[in-house]
Design an enzyme around this catalytic site. Structure first.
Site, mmCIF file in Angstrom:
data_model
loop_
_atom_site.group_PDB
_atom_site.id
_atom_site.type_symbol
_atom_site.label_atom_id
_atom_site.label_comp_id
_atom_site.label_asym_id
_atom_site.label_seq_id
_atom_site.Cartn_x
_atom_site.Cartn_y
_atom_site.Cartn_z
ATOM 1 N N CYS A 2 0.844 -1.188 0.000
ATOM 2 C CA CYS A 2 0.000 0.000 0.000
ATOM 3 C C CYS A 2 0.884 1.244 0.000
ATOM 4 O O CYS A 2 2.083 1.177 0.208
ATOM 5 C CB CYS A 2 -0.900 0.012 1.232
ATOM 6 S SG CYS A 2 -1.892 -1.484 1.431
ATOM 7 N N ARG A 27 1.256 1.777 -6.044
ATOM 8 C CA ARG A 27 1.509 0.803 -4.981
ATOM 9 C C ARG A 27 0.242 0.034 -4.585
ATOM 10 O O ARG A 27 0.321 -0.951 -3.846
ATOM 11 C CB ARG A 27 2.069 1.507 -3.742
ATOM 12 C CG ARG A 27 3.405 2.166 -3.955
ATOM 13 C CD ARG A 27 3.896 2.797 -2.662
ATOM 14 N NE ARG A 27 4.134 1.789 -1.643
ATOM 15 C CZ ARG A 27 5.274 1.139 -1.466
ATOM 16 N NH1 ARG A 27 6.295 1.391 -2.250
ATOM 17 N NH2 ARG A 27 5.407 0.255 -0.508
ATOM 18 N N TRP A 74 -3.626 -1.813 -1.404
ATOM 19 C CA TRP A 74 -3.569 -3.078 -2.142
ATOM 20 C C TRP A 74 -3.984 -4.146 -1.144
ATOM 21 O O TRP A 74 -3.275 -4.418 -0.178
ATOM 22 C CB TRP A 74 -2.158 -3.343 -2.669
ATOM 23 C CG TRP A 74 -2.069 -4.503 -3.602
ATOM 24 C CD1 TRP A 74 -2.229 -4.496 -4.956
ATOM 25 C CD2 TRP A 74 -1.744 -5.868 -3.250
ATOM 26 N NE1 TRP A 74 -2.045 -5.752 -5.472
ATOM 27 C CE2 TRP A 74 -1.753 -6.614 -4.452
ATOM 28 C CE3 TRP A 74 -1.477 -6.526 -2.051
ATOM 29 C CZ2 TRP A 74 -1.484 -7.983 -4.484
ATOM 30 C CZ3 TRP A 74 -1.219 -7.879 -2.085
ATOM 31 C CH2 TRP A 74 -1.222 -8.593 -3.272
ATOM 32 N N ASN A 98 1.051 0.197 5.940
ATOM 33 C CA ASN A 98 1.532 -0.590 4.803
ATOM 34 C C ASN A 98 2.268 -1.796 5.362
ATOM 35 O O ASN A 98 3.207 -1.636 6.135
ATOM 36 C CB ASN A 98 2.474 0.249 3.928
ATOM 37 C CG ASN A 98 3.205 -0.597 2.900
ATOM 38 O OD1 ASN A 98 2.662 -1.541 2.355
ATOM 39 N ND2 ASN A 98 4.458 -0.257 2.637
ATOM 40 N N GLY A 99 1.848 -2.998 4.979
ATOM 41 C CA GLY A 99 2.506 -4.213 5.462
ATOM 42 C C GLY A 99 1.485 -5.243 5.871
ATOM 43 O O GLY A 99 0.324 -5.207 5.463
ATOM 44 N N GLU A 483 10.300 -12.175 -20.709
ATOM 45 C CA GLU A 483 9.919 -10.812 -20.359
ATOM 46 C C GLU A 483 8.794 -10.297 -21.253
ATOM 47 O O GLU A 483 7.867 -9.628 -20.783
ATOM 48 C CB GLU A 483 11.147 -9.899 -20.448
ATOM 49 C CG GLU A 483 10.888 -8.428 -20.190
ATOM 50 C CD GLU A 483 10.358 -8.110 -18.803
ATOM 51 O OE1 GLU A 483 9.924 -6.963 -18.597
ATOM 52 O OE2 GLU A 483 10.369 -9.001 -17.929
ATOM 53 N N LYS A 487 5.163 -9.065 -19.837
ATOM 54 C CA LYS A 487 4.589 -7.743 -20.079
ATOM 55 C C LYS A 487 3.168 -7.859 -20.615
ATOM 56 O O LYS A 487 2.275 -7.111 -20.199
ATOM 57 C CB LYS A 487 5.452 -6.958 -21.077
ATOM 58 C CG LYS A 487 6.705 -6.409 -20.489
ATOM 59 C CD LYS A 487 6.410 -5.306 -19.489
ATOM 60 C CE LYS A 487 7.491 -5.208 -18.443
ATOM 61 N NZ LYS A 487 7.503 -6.253 -17.438
ATOM 62 N N GLU A 490 0.798 -9.020 -17.807
ATOM 63 C CA GLU A 490 0.613 -8.016 -16.753
ATOM 64 C C GLU A 490 -0.418 -6.967 -17.113
ATOM 65 O O GLU A 490 -1.256 -6.590 -16.287
ATOM 66 C CB GLU A 490 1.947 -7.299 -16.477
ATOM 67 C CG GLU A 490 2.936 -8.084 -15.644
ATOM 68 C CD GLU A 490 4.210 -7.303 -15.430
ATOM 69 O OE1 GLU A 490 4.655 -7.215 -14.271
ATOM 70 O OE2 GLU A 490 4.773 -6.768 -16.406
ATOM 71 N N HIS A 506 9.531 -30.590 -26.927
ATOM 72 C CA HIS A 506 9.396 -31.436 -25.747
ATOM 73 C C HIS A 506 8.063 -31.247 -25.036
ATOM 74 O O HIS A 506 7.938 -31.590 -23.863
ATOM 75 C CB HIS A 506 10.555 -31.173 -24.779
ATOM 76 C CG HIS A 506 11.892 -31.521 -25.355
ATOM 77 N ND1 HIS A 506 12.263 -32.809 -25.649
ATOM 78 C CD2 HIS A 506 12.939 -30.730 -25.721
ATOM 79 C CE1 HIS A 506 13.484 -32.814 -26.156
ATOM 80 N NE2 HIS A 506 13.919 -31.567 -26.212
ATOM 81 N N LYS A 604 3.179 -2.002 -7.631
ATOM 82 C CA LYS A 604 4.519 -1.770 -8.150
ATOM 83 C C LYS A 604 5.595 -2.400 -7.279
ATOM 84 O O LYS A 604 6.478 -3.089 -7.757
ATOM 85 C CB LYS A 604 4.756 -0.261 -8.263
ATOM 86 C CG LYS A 604 6.141 0.122 -8.761
ATOM 87 C CD LYS A 604 6.334 -0.314 -10.195
ATOM 88 C CE LYS A 604 7.673 0.134 -10.743
ATOM 89 N NZ LYS A 604 7.895 -0.387 -12.095
#
Length: 609
Positions: A2, A27, A74, A98-99, A483, A487, A490, A506, A604
């Site tokens: 957060c 965040r 968040w 936050n946490g 990557e 992207k 996300e 395979h 983030k």
């Protein structure tokens, strides 16, 4: 994860809090709230949704409140809702957090048994309830806060204000980032520097176990456990970031702005270490001492930084002939890693506060490894705790999907590989300077690739309705395939998977059917012929191949579409192959109507485990 912000000073606080929350919204953005003094006591406004939804709830006219707290969430404990939004309050005390409070259930049960009533499902609400309990027992607010955090287990950055102290803010840190901002006639704290840049460039990074009190008298900082004052002299850090760096400017979103900033951020990251003559020196990196007795490296990171680490493995093994392991940080410390004598542990983290990466770094250090961190934030926890630090110069990165931090990390890893190669006698100075000369030309070549944005947007229209996509690469560009897929996942919410192209036969080749987009990273290197075979395999099964290559003449007859990049020495190709994949993900997401900067369920900086 957060974002929290606090302000006390000469300005009316509400506009400052809202501005700070907007700058912290990367965040977390499922709910938001503020607390301030309305002249009669504490007033709290909060809601589920974004900061713009919170703005609709603000009083008009805005009250002349010169102190306040803000929070953007968040969700971890409790669904996104107005009731679960912060600030939480009890007994005339408001708290933002936050946490994660790991023992909140037992604390909540004990408080409820004493008659305390809870209004939310969050872990945070136990904090104001504890403070209120000790205030009722006659303790002062600082004493009640100290005693309350003594009961907490977990990670937390906490902001507190109360009716008893209308122009004073209190803050405590343990495991989650919290930074004090020092302005002219005003003081702030926040989870991250960008929230405070319009007001100051002078900061103090709080450390674990510290309590900070902010009011018109100034800053009081103490170590809670020892009850000792912490001197402020020598702790104030000035940053060269500016408020304009955290504005979108002419771009419609932060991610697109940050993609286009990469020529500058790579150049600035290199410029720290390459002199005008084209020779290099890792000025802030003690490679000589790191290289002494070095036998192997362990690189640990999360998400995009993990992919940078995979590129780093190829570079370091090729140029320095050192064995390198790369591992996801969230797995590292749970497998009892083996640390041999001569092991250097390298963490890669944009923020320097990523919880899983910090935990892995601490575990490696506990087991006897020397530790090096690559990060973007000076004075961050990772930087303070590591034995060595190499900083990137990416500037603030606001978009949740990392772009410019990735290429800056690769730049530092390339320089590190060259420097280790020289120290180990694998490269002579002439070879090293030739490699550095090629690297110095990369920013201009990235700019050239960015010029193809409209063509990449056209290609995005051809895959926007796909249900599944495959990204293939080999060697140094296998991490770029990973990557590129990340992207797209996300920010567009499409299912995409990155594979080492040689692994297709395979099992994954079973996923290819008519029309499935297959994005192939195909620079003209020593694996080019093998990648051509992989393209033939995909085409034979109906796949629609889009190739990123510096050999368009060969691929025009084999692929359905081609994105051309300039030719560079093979070890530098990831700097260019990743750019079209970033732009492709961006354009697909925009065409699908997705929120590019704030994708669902993500934040983030992941500062909780």
């Amino acid at each position: 994860m957060c974002g929290i912000v606090g302000y006390v000073g000469k300005r009316i606080s509400l506009p400052v809090l809202i501005d700070g929350l907007k700058r912290l919204e990367y965040r977390g953005y499922d709910s938001a709230g503020i607390a301030y003094q309305n002249g009669k006591g504490l007033e709290i406004r909060k809601t589920s949704g974004r900061i713009r939804d919170l703005e609709m709830l603000l009083p008009d006219p805005v009250p002349d409140a010169r102190a306040g707290l803000g929070h953007t969430r968040w969700a971890t404990h409790g669904a996104p809702s107005s009731a679960n939004a912060h600030p939480h309050s009890a007994g005339g005390v408001a708290v933002v957090h936050n946490g994660i409070i790991e023992n909140y259930r037992e604390l909540k049960e004990a408080l409820m048994a004493e008659g305390h009533r809870f209004a939310s499902e969050t872990d945070t609400e136990v904090i104001p309830q504890l403070i209120a309990k000790y205030l009722k027992e006659g303790l002062s607010l600082p004493e009640a806060l100290r005693k309350s955090v003594g009961h907490l287990r977990g990670s937390y950055a906490i902001g507190v204000m109360s009716e008893q102290h209308p122009a004073t803010l209190f803050a405590v840190r343990n495991g989650s980032p919290l930074i004090i901002g020092i302005g002219k006639g005003e003081l702030l704290f926040a989870s991250d520097i960008p929230a405070m840049l319009p007001y100051t460039n002078r900061f103090i990074l709080m450390e674990d176990g510290q309590l900070c009190i902010l009011n018109e008298s100034g800053i009081t900082l103490e170590q809670i456990e020892r009850r000792e004052a912490v001197p402020l002299e020598g702790r104030i850090m000035e940053v060269d970031w500016t408020a304009s760096m955290v504005e979108k400017n002419e771009f419609e979103c932060y991610m697109l702005k940050e993609i286009h900033e990469q020529p500058v951020t790579v150049a600035e990251t290199l410029g720290e270490r390459i002199d005008p003559a084209g020779t290099f020196s890792l000025k802030s990196g003690p490679v000589s001492s790191m290289a002494e007795g070095l036998r192997r490296l362990q690189i640990v990171a999360c998400g995009t930084s993990y992919h940078a680490g995979l590129v780093g493995r190829y570079l370091i093994e090729s140029l320095a002939h050192l064995p390198v392991e790369v591992e996801i940080a969230s797995e590292y410390r749970y497998r009892k890693p083996l640390i041999e004598e001569g092991t250097l542990f390298i963490s890669i983290t944009q923020s320097g506060e990523t919880a899983d990466t910090l935990a892995a770094q601490r575990e490696a250090k506990r087991r006897g490894a020397r530790t090096l961190t690559l990060c973007n934030v000076k004075g961050s926890t990772a930087a303070r705790e590591a034995d060595y630090v190499l900083y990137t110069k990416a500037g603030p990165e606001i978009g949740v999907a990392s772009t410019k931090a990735f290429t800056a990390q690769m730049a530092v890893l390339y320089l590190l590989a060259v420097d280790l190669g020289v120290h180990r006698g694998v490269l002579d100075r002439e070879e090293a300077n030739t490699l550095i000369a090629h690297l110095s030309g990369i920013p201009a070549l990235i700019q050239a690739v960015l010029g193809q944005g409209s063509a990449i947007e056209s290609l995005a229209r051809t895959i926007v309705n796909a249900k599944d996509l495959l990204y293939l690469g080999r060697g140094l560009n296998y991490p770029i395939a990973l990557e590129g897929a990340l992207k797209l996942k996300e920010i567009s919410y499409l299912h995409a998977e990155g594979y080492a192209a040689g692994e297709m036969k395979h099992g994954p080749i079973a996923l290819i059917e008519k029309g499935v987009p297959v994005i192939v990273v195909a620079p003209d290197d020593d694996l080019f012929e093998k990648v051509l075979s992989n393209i033939e395999e995909a085409k034979a099964r109906g796949g629609r191949v889009l190739a990123v290559t510096d050999a368009p003449g060969v691929l025009l007859s084999k692929a359905d579409a081609v994105i051309e990049i300039p030719s560079v020495p093979p070890l530098l190709s990831p700097f260019l192959t990743v750019i079209p994949l970033q732009l492709l993900a961006y354009h697909v997401a925009r065409l699908r109507g997705c929120d590019v900067d704030q994708p669902r369920n993500l934040a983030k900086s992941v500062t909780v485990e």
